[in-house]
Motif scaffolding. Sequence first.
Motif, PDB file in Angstrom:
ATOM      1  N   LYS A  30      85.988  69.646  51.126  1.00  0.00           N
ATOM      2  CA  LYS A  30      84.876  68.747  50.831  1.00  0.00           C
ATOM      3  C   LYS A  30      84.847  67.678  51.909  1.00  0.00           C
ATOM      4  O   LYS A  30      85.820  67.470  52.631  1.00  0.00           O
ATOM      5  N   ASP A  32      83.996  63.733  52.117  1.00  0.00           N
ATOM      6  CA  ASP A  32      83.678  62.512  51.365  1.00  0.00           C
ATOM      7  C   ASP A  32      82.529  61.751  52.006  1.00  0.00           C
ATOM      8  O   ASP A  32      82.451  61.621  53.220  1.00  0.00           O
ATOM      9  N   ASN A  37      75.473  70.239  51.544  1.00  0.00           N
ATOM     10  CA  ASN A  37      76.217  71.271  50.836  1.00  0.00           C
ATOM     11  C   ASN A  37      76.210  72.645  51.492  1.00  0.00           C
ATOM     12  O   ASN A  37      76.468  73.624  50.831  1.00  0.00           O
ATOM     13  N   PHE A  55      83.387  71.968  57.177  1.00  0.00           N
ATOM     14  CA  PHE A  55      83.114  72.283  55.773  1.00  0.00           C
ATOM     15  C   PHE A  55      82.098  73.416  55.737  1.00  0.00           C
ATOM     16  O   PHE A  55      81.075  73.369  56.420  1.00  0.00           O
ATOM     17  N   ASP A  57      80.276  75.733  52.625  1.00  0.00           N
ATOM     18  CA  ASP A  57      80.143  75.991  51.193  1.00  0.00           C
ATOM     19  C   ASP A  57      80.674  77.406  50.911  1.00  0.00           C
ATOM     20  O   ASP A  57      80.231  78.368  51.539  1.00  0.00           O
TER      21      ASP A  57
END
Length: 168
Positions: A30, A32, A37, A55, A57
């Motif tokens: 993830k 922060d 997404n 990152f 998904d």
Amino acid sequence: MGLLRDIQLGLERYYDLEPFMNVEECRLLKVDGVDYNREYLMVKTLGDCVELGLFIDPELEERAALFHAIDGGGLDAWAALVEGVSHFLYVGHCGRYDRRVSLNELEYQAEADKFLFTAHRFLNPMRPLVRQLETLYRRLFEGWTYVDSPGGDHGLYLDASRRAAQTC
């Protein structure tokens, strides 16, 4: 070997790049403070050092694994993974040689990588080459609607896509 690492090794071979750190080892679960997404490259400066984290998904990666043909389903997910790995490699290799990178060139490179690497990887030698390339080109560069990015860089993405489409 995971799909991200497979894409990384493919891009490194495609461009004859020196091997770079393993993208799978720099995977973030993830990010922060980021309301995004799909895929996101995190670049963090610590004095003279730079940390990279990517990152992706997990659902996007699952859908990308289903992409096996230029005219098949899952291209959007596959393209997002190629874009993320392209960003990771481009920033990492430029950083290795103390070369600055603009967001526009980063996005342009990723757009070109999506077309070139996908064509290289998935062309079917039993089908007409020009038709396959036209199909891929249309799917990647035509008919898209861009939603504003969290940073409001809508024009940057449009410009990078337009320039990559001209190049490709």
